[in-house]
Design a protein around this motif. Sequence first.
Motif, mmCIF file in Angstrom:
data_model
loop_
_atom_site.group_PDB
_atom_site.id
_atom_site.type_symbol
_atom_site.label_atom_id
_atom_site.label_comp_id
_atom_site.label_asym_id
_atom_site.label_seq_id
_atom_site.Cartn_x
_atom_site.Cartn_y
_atom_site.Cartn_z
ATOM 1 N N GLY A 134 -75.430 -71.183 36.200
ATOM 2 C CA GLY A 134 -75.351 -70.114 37.452
ATOM 3 C C GLY A 134 -76.105 -68.995 37.089
ATOM 4 O O GLY A 134 -75.679 -67.891 37.326
ATOM 5 N N ALA A 135 -77.240 -69.144 36.406
ATOM 6 C CA ALA A 135 -77.971 -67.852 35.983
ATOM 7 C C ALA A 135 -78.501 -67.218 37.116
ATOM 8 O O ALA A 135 -79.350 -68.019 38.215
ATOM 9 C CB ALA A 135 -79.258 -68.422 35.055
ATOM 10 N N ASP A 136 -78.080 -66.063 37.268
ATOM 11 C CA ASP A 136 -78.761 -65.380 38.763
ATOM 12 C C ASP A 136 -79.470 -64.276 38.242
ATOM 13 O O ASP A 136 -80.796 -64.424 38.211
ATOM 14 C CB ASP A 136 -77.278 -64.884 39.332
ATOM 15 C CG ASP A 136 -77.515 -64.754 40.778
ATOM 16 O OD1 ASP A 136 -78.464 -64.746 41.391
ATOM 17 O OD2 ASP A 136 -76.559 -64.746 41.653
ATOM 18 N N GLY A 137 -78.914 -63.118 37.887
ATOM 19 C CA GLY A 137 -79.941 -61.945 38.011
ATOM 20 C C GLY A 137 -80.330 -61.779 36.124
ATOM 21 O O GLY A 137 -79.556 -62.186 35.364
ATOM 22 N N LEU A 138 -81.491 -61.270 36.210
ATOM 23 C CA LEU A 138 -81.984 -61.098 34.815
ATOM 24 C C LEU A 138 -82.490 -59.682 34.496
ATOM 25 O O LEU A 138 -83.158 -59.030 35.539
ATOM 26 C CB LEU A 138 -83.388 -62.041 34.487
ATOM 27 C CG LEU A 138 -83.315 -63.426 34.702
ATOM 28 C CD1 LEU A 138 -84.376 -64.048 34.432
ATOM 29 C CD2 LEU A 138 -82.101 -63.993 33.756
ATOM 30 N N VAL A 139 -82.113 -59.153 33.442
ATOM 31 C CA VAL A 139 -82.727 -57.641 33.298
ATOM 32 C C VAL A 139 -83.230 -57.802 31.803
ATOM 33 O O VAL A 139 -82.801 -58.280 30.567
ATOM 34 C CB VAL A 139 -81.608 -56.655 33.144
ATOM 35 C CG1 VAL A 139 -82.413 -55.456 32.519
ATOM 36 C CG2 VAL A 139 -81.333 -56.299 34.615
ATOM 37 N N LEU A 140 -84.550 -57.339 31.492
ATOM 38 C CA LEU A 140 -85.007 -57.471 30.204
ATOM 39 C C LEU A 140 -84.803 -55.920 29.664
ATOM 40 O O LEU A 140 -85.176 -54.957 30.247
ATOM 41 C CB LEU A 140 -86.834 -57.563 30.196
ATOM 42 C CG LEU A 140 -87.498 -57.786 29.085
ATOM 43 C CD1 LEU A 140 -87.092 -58.986 28.266
ATOM 44 C CD2 LEU A 140 -88.901 -57.865 29.245
ATOM 45 N N ARG A 141 -84.040 -55.889 28.382
ATOM 46 C CA ARG A 141 -83.680 -54.581 28.040
ATOM 47 C C ARG A 141 -84.800 -54.159 27.067
ATOM 48 O O ARG A 141 -85.674 -54.676 26.689
ATOM 49 C CB ARG A 141 -82.378 -54.995 27.206
ATOM 50 C CG ARG A 141 -81.413 -55.602 28.371
ATOM 51 C CD ARG A 141 -80.121 -55.739 27.575
ATOM 52 N NE ARG A 141 -79.603 -54.872 26.547
ATOM 53 C CZ ARG A 141 -78.598 -55.099 25.522
ATOM 54 N NH1 ARG A 141 -78.088 -56.205 25.479
ATOM 55 N NH2 ARG A 141 -78.274 -54.137 24.819
ATOM 56 N N ARG A 142 -84.518 -52.719 26.811
ATOM 57 C CA ARG A 142 -85.575 -52.026 26.185
ATOM 58 C C ARG A 142 -85.540 -52.487 24.666
ATOM 59 O O ARG A 142 -86.727 -52.367 24.067
ATOM 60 C CB ARG A 142 -85.072 -50.563 25.949
ATOM 61 C CG ARG A 142 -85.325 -49.755 27.291
ATOM 62 C CD ARG A 142 -85.294 -48.133 26.962
ATOM 63 N NE ARG A 142 -84.226 -47.835 28.003
ATOM 64 C CZ ARG A 142 -83.571 -46.891 28.151
ATOM 65 N NH1 ARG A 142 -83.407 -46.434 26.863
ATOM 66 N NH2 ARG A 142 -82.794 -46.702 28.997
ATOM 67 N N ASP A 143 -84.631 -53.185 24.236
ATOM 68 C CA ASP A 143 -84.668 -53.708 22.869
ATOM 69 C C ASP A 143 -85.366 -55.063 22.680
ATOM 70 O O ASP A 143 -85.620 -55.907 22.004
ATOM 71 C CB ASP A 143 -83.464 -53.754 22.117
ATOM 72 C CG ASP A 143 -82.459 -54.698 22.649
ATOM 73 O OD1 ASP A 143 -82.845 -55.512 23.641
ATOM 74 O OD2 ASP A 143 -81.391 -54.932 22.295
ATOM 75 N N GLY A 144 -86.002 -55.630 24.235
ATOM 76 C CA GLY A 144 -86.480 -57.020 24.040
ATOM 77 C C GLY A 144 -85.707 -57.952 24.273
ATOM 78 O O GLY A 144 -85.999 -59.060 24.594
ATOM 79 N N SER A 145 -84.352 -57.774 24.359
ATOM 80 C CA SER A 145 -83.525 -58.806 24.584
ATOM 81 C C SER A 145 -83.196 -59.204 26.078
ATOM 82 O O SER A 145 -83.751 -57.998 26.983
ATOM 83 C CB SER A 145 -82.026 -58.767 24.114
ATOM 84 O OG SER A 145 -81.417 -57.210 24.598
ATOM 85 N N LEU A 146 -82.706 -60.138 26.707
ATOM 86 C CA LEU A 146 -82.564 -60.661 28.033
ATOM 87 C C LEU A 146 -81.254 -60.586 28.357
ATOM 88 O O LEU A 146 -80.431 -61.218 27.803
ATOM 89 C CB LEU A 146 -83.213 -61.955 28.277
ATOM 90 C CG LEU A 146 -83.430 -62.388 29.730
ATOM 91 C CD1 LEU A 146 -84.347 -61.430 30.641
ATOM 92 C CD2 LEU A 146 -83.743 -63.817 29.875
#
Length: 186
Positions: free
Chosen positions: A98-110
Motif C-alpha cells: 500500500g506504499a503511496d506517498g513518499l517524502v525524502l527527509r532532510r536527514d536522508g531517510s524516506l
Amino acid sequence: LALGTGPHAANDVAVDRNGNAYVTDTFGGTVFKIDTAGKVTGQFHSPLFAATGFGVNGVVVHPAGYLLVGKYDSGQVLRVGLDGSGIRPVELDQLAPGADGLVLRRDGSLLVVTNSLGNPAGTAAVRVLRSSDGWRSATTTRLVPWPDPAPTTAAATPRGPVVLDGRLDLTLAGDFSLDQFVLRRW
C-alpha cells in the motif's frame, strides 16, 4: 500522459534540480520524464513496474541523482536512474504494502505513507526507511499506525513532513459528499 493503450492514472510527481518532472502512471506501469517546456522526454518502463491494479505510485528525486519510487501493490521501493536506467528494487527488511506517498527527509531517510485503499495487505501507517548504501537496501526504523483511515501522501515542510488524508476511501466507495481533508504533522 495517456500515451499507449490501456488505462492510465498520473499519480505523483517529483521535480529534479533542473526542473524536469517525473510522473508516475499507476495503471500504465510507466514513469514519465517531462522537461521544463512540458515535453515528454522519457518514458521509463520495466517489468518491475507491472501490476494488476495500482502499481508505481509515490516518487521522490534523491539528490545523488536517481528516483525512489513506491510500488503500491507489492510494497517495494524501486531505485530508478534519472534517465530510466538501472531500475532495481531496494532490498527492504520489510515490504510496505500500500506504499503511496513518499517524502525524502532532510536527514536522508524516506517517509513512506501506506494505506489499504486498493491493497488489502496495506495498512494506514507511516514508516521511516533508512539506507546506508545509496538505497541499494534499507531498514525500517519506525512504523506508526496512522489515526486517519486513508492517508495517501505527505509533503515536506520547513517544520517537518505533513501527512494528508483526503478520505479517498469514501470517494472510491462512491460517496462524494465529504468536502474535508485532514493534514497532520509527522
